[in-house]
Scaffold this active site. Sequence first.
Site, PDB file in Angstrom:
ATOM      1  N   GLY A 113      40.425 -63.923   5.241  1.00  0.00           N
ATOM      2  CA  GLY A 113      41.396 -63.370   4.318  1.00  0.00           C
ATOM      3  C   GLY A 113      40.952 -63.170   2.885  1.00  0.00           C
ATOM      4  O   GLY A 113      41.785 -62.880   2.022  1.00  0.00           O
ATOM      5  N   SER A 146      41.140 -63.502  -5.080  1.00  0.00           N
ATOM      6  CA  SER A 146      41.879 -64.102  -3.977  1.00  0.00           C
ATOM      7  C   SER A 146      41.918 -65.624  -4.099  1.00  0.00           C
ATOM      8  O   SER A 146      40.929 -66.247  -4.507  1.00  0.00           O
ATOM      9  CB  SER A 146      41.227 -63.754  -2.635  1.00  0.00           C
ATOM     10  OG  SER A 146      41.191 -62.376  -2.415  1.00  0.00           O
ATOM     11  N   TYR A 155      60.917 -61.497  -3.041  1.00  0.00           N
ATOM     12  CA  TYR A 155      59.961 -61.907  -2.010  1.00  0.00           C
ATOM     13  C   TYR A 155      60.400 -61.405  -0.634  1.00  0.00           C
ATOM     14  O   TYR A 155      59.589 -61.208   0.255  1.00  0.00           O
ATOM     15  CB  TYR A 155      59.809 -63.427  -2.028  1.00  0.00           C
ATOM     16  CG  TYR A 155      58.482 -63.906  -1.492  1.00  0.00           C
ATOM     17  CD1 TYR A 155      57.281 -63.411  -1.996  1.00  0.00           C
ATOM     18  CD2 TYR A 155      58.421 -64.846  -0.481  1.00  0.00           C
ATOM     19  CE1 TYR A 155      56.065 -63.844  -1.502  1.00  0.00           C
ATOM     20  CE2 TYR A 155      57.219 -65.297   0.019  1.00  0.00           C
ATOM     21  CZ  TYR A 155      56.036 -64.788  -0.500  1.00  0.00           C
ATOM     22  OH  TYR A 155      54.831 -65.220  -0.008  1.00  0.00           O
ATOM     23  N   ASP A 159      40.519 -58.253  13.447  1.00  0.00           N
ATOM     24  CA  ASP A 159      41.900 -57.794  13.427  1.00  0.00           C
ATOM     25  C   ASP A 159      42.723 -58.877  14.121  1.00  0.00           C
ATOM     26  O   ASP A 159      42.635 -59.040  15.343  1.00  0.00           O
ATOM     27  CB  ASP A 159      42.020 -56.464  14.160  1.00  0.00           C
ATOM     28  CG  ASP A 159      43.440 -55.916  14.178  1.00  0.00           C
ATOM     29  OD1 ASP A 159      44.373 -56.653  13.805  1.00  0.00           O
ATOM     30  OD2 ASP A 159      43.617 -54.746  14.581  1.00  0.00           O
ATOM     31  N   VAL A 160      43.524 -59.632  13.354  1.00  0.00           N
ATOM     32  CA  VAL A 160      44.237 -60.765  13.937  1.00  0.00           C
ATOM     33  C   VAL A 160      45.391 -60.341  14.842  1.00  0.00           C
ATOM     34  O   VAL A 160      46.057 -61.193  15.436  1.00  0.00           O
ATOM     35  CB  VAL A 160      44.748 -61.748  12.859  1.00  0.00           C
ATOM     36  CG1 VAL A 160      43.592 -62.411  12.136  1.00  0.00           C
ATOM     37  CG2 VAL A 160      45.700 -61.056  11.879  1.00  0.00           C
ATOM     38  N   LYS A 198      57.004 -66.587   5.659  1.00  0.00           N
ATOM     39  CA  LYS A 198      56.436 -67.858   5.204  1.00  0.00           C
ATOM     40  C   LYS A 198      57.208 -69.042   5.768  1.00  0.00           C
ATOM     41  O   LYS A 198      56.631 -70.104   6.045  1.00  0.00           O
ATOM     42  CB  LYS A 198      56.407 -67.911   3.679  1.00  0.00           C
ATOM     43  CG  LYS A 198      55.418 -66.960   3.025  1.00  0.00           C
ATOM     44  CD  LYS A 198      53.981 -67.254   3.421  1.00  0.00           C
ATOM     45  CE  LYS A 198      53.002 -66.399   2.625  1.00  0.00           C
ATOM     46  NZ  LYS A 198      51.600 -66.579   3.074  1.00  0.00           N
ATOM     47  N   LYS A 218      48.014 -64.277  -9.722  1.00  0.00           N
ATOM     48  CA  LYS A 218      47.859 -62.824  -9.688  1.00  0.00           C
ATOM     49  C   LYS A 218      46.730 -62.453  -8.730  1.00  0.00           C
ATOM     50  O   LYS A 218      45.547 -62.670  -9.002  1.00  0.00           O
ATOM     51  CB  LYS A 218      47.581 -62.267 -11.086  1.00  0.00           C
ATOM     52  CG  LYS A 218      47.597 -60.744 -11.148  1.00  0.00           C
ATOM     53  CD  LYS A 218      47.636 -60.227 -12.582  1.00  0.00           C
ATOM     54  CE  LYS A 218      49.028 -60.343 -13.181  1.00  0.00           C
ATOM     55  NZ  LYS A 218      49.112 -59.641 -14.502  1.00  0.00           N
ATOM     56  N   THR A 219      47.097 -61.928  -7.571  1.00  0.00           N
ATOM     57  CA  THR A 219      46.146 -61.493  -6.552  1.00  0.00           C
ATOM     58  C   THR A 219      46.523 -60.098  -6.093  1.00  0.00           C
ATOM     59  O   THR A 219      47.570 -59.561  -6.462  1.00  0.00           O
ATOM     60  CB  THR A 219      46.178 -62.437  -5.331  1.00  0.00           C
ATOM     61  OG1 THR A 219      47.476 -62.355  -4.726  1.00  0.00           O
ATOM     62  CG2 THR A 219      45.883 -63.883  -5.724  1.00  0.00           C
ATOM     63  N   LEU A 220      45.678 -59.522  -5.236  1.00  0.00           N
ATOM     64  CA  LEU A 220      45.966 -58.201  -4.692  1.00  0.00           C
ATOM     65  C   LEU A 220      47.272 -58.222  -3.907  1.00  0.00           C
ATOM     66  O   LEU A 220      48.099 -57.313  -4.017  1.00  0.00           O
ATOM     67  CB  LEU A 220      44.809 -57.766  -3.776  1.00  0.00           C
ATOM     68  CG  LEU A 220      44.824 -56.323  -3.276  1.00  0.00           C
ATOM     69  CD1 LEU A 220      44.723 -55.350  -4.437  1.00  0.00           C
ATOM     70  CD2 LEU A 220      43.679 -56.101  -2.292  1.00  0.00           C
ATOM     71  N   ALA A 221      47.497 -59.305  -3.137  1.00  0.00           N
ATOM     72  CA  ALA A 221      48.727 -59.409  -2.342  1.00  0.00           C
ATOM     73  C   ALA A 221      49.948 -59.568  -3.232  1.00  0.00           C
ATOM     74  O   ALA A 221      51.004 -58.987  -2.976  1.00  0.00           O
ATOM     75  CB  ALA A 221      48.618 -60.587  -1.380  1.00  0.00           C
TER      76      ALA A 221
END
Length: 266
Positions: free
Chosen positions: A13, A19, A156, A65-66, A163, A193-196
């Site tokens: 991930g 990340s 969210y 690819d999960v 989650k 702060k991440t891409l996601a």
Amino acid sequence: MGLFTGKKGVVLGVANDFSIAWAVTRKLLDEGAEVGFTHLPGDKMERRVRKLAEPIGAKLIASCDVQKDEDIARVFEQAGETYGKLDFVLHSIAFAPLDDIKCAFVDASREGFKTAMEISAYSLAAVSRYASKVMPDGGSILTLTYYGGEKVVPGYNMMGVCKAALDASVKYLAYDLGPKNIRVNAVSAGPVKTLAASAVGDFDDLSGLYDAVAPMQRNITREEVGAAGMFMLSDLSSGITGEILHVDCGYNVMGSPGRALAKGKV
């Protein structure tokens, strides 16, 4: 000698050097770990991961690819062939179609829900199943979660429901894999702060809320989450399983805005 000298694991991930998974990886490397990586199928994602993994001499950089059991099985077969056995696995995977994140949960699509749950929650079970086959001496599996799975965090939306399922999965997997001396835990980080994170809500407002409400009167740093993740994957946490470790400067313990209310910040 570091805490992870002689230990080997796989990180699933990492998207880029912002990340949380990479923050944990840096701490693992500092302690002597040998780390392999997976990436989403496609040249773009492979380049992103190779940019980080090749300079540290990673022996395993594999597409995964999960949503495909055969992909997960192949990755852990490769890991076994490459490292002999694994001591730890970091699962840092979540996804939902953008339209289904942006809308209220009540308006989320059925197909979007299936996709989000499969990738964000079920993938931990699938990864744990195949990883356990190459962890003969036991080990530690860690995933990343968020407080929005415990309480409602506006913005969210559907990811909060995913989650919540992930958090429950941690507990049941801890029970299932306990006899194999494999621990399963989660780190629940404050806003990073991440891409996601860019796809969910208003990051600056949420970060400011943590500054105002958390007992420590600040938000966490990426490095703090990395250190906590390293701890949970290490033998220092050998008696801990089925837990969700909050790394949020205490935000999750608050039942009211606390000092922020007195200061008129909320």
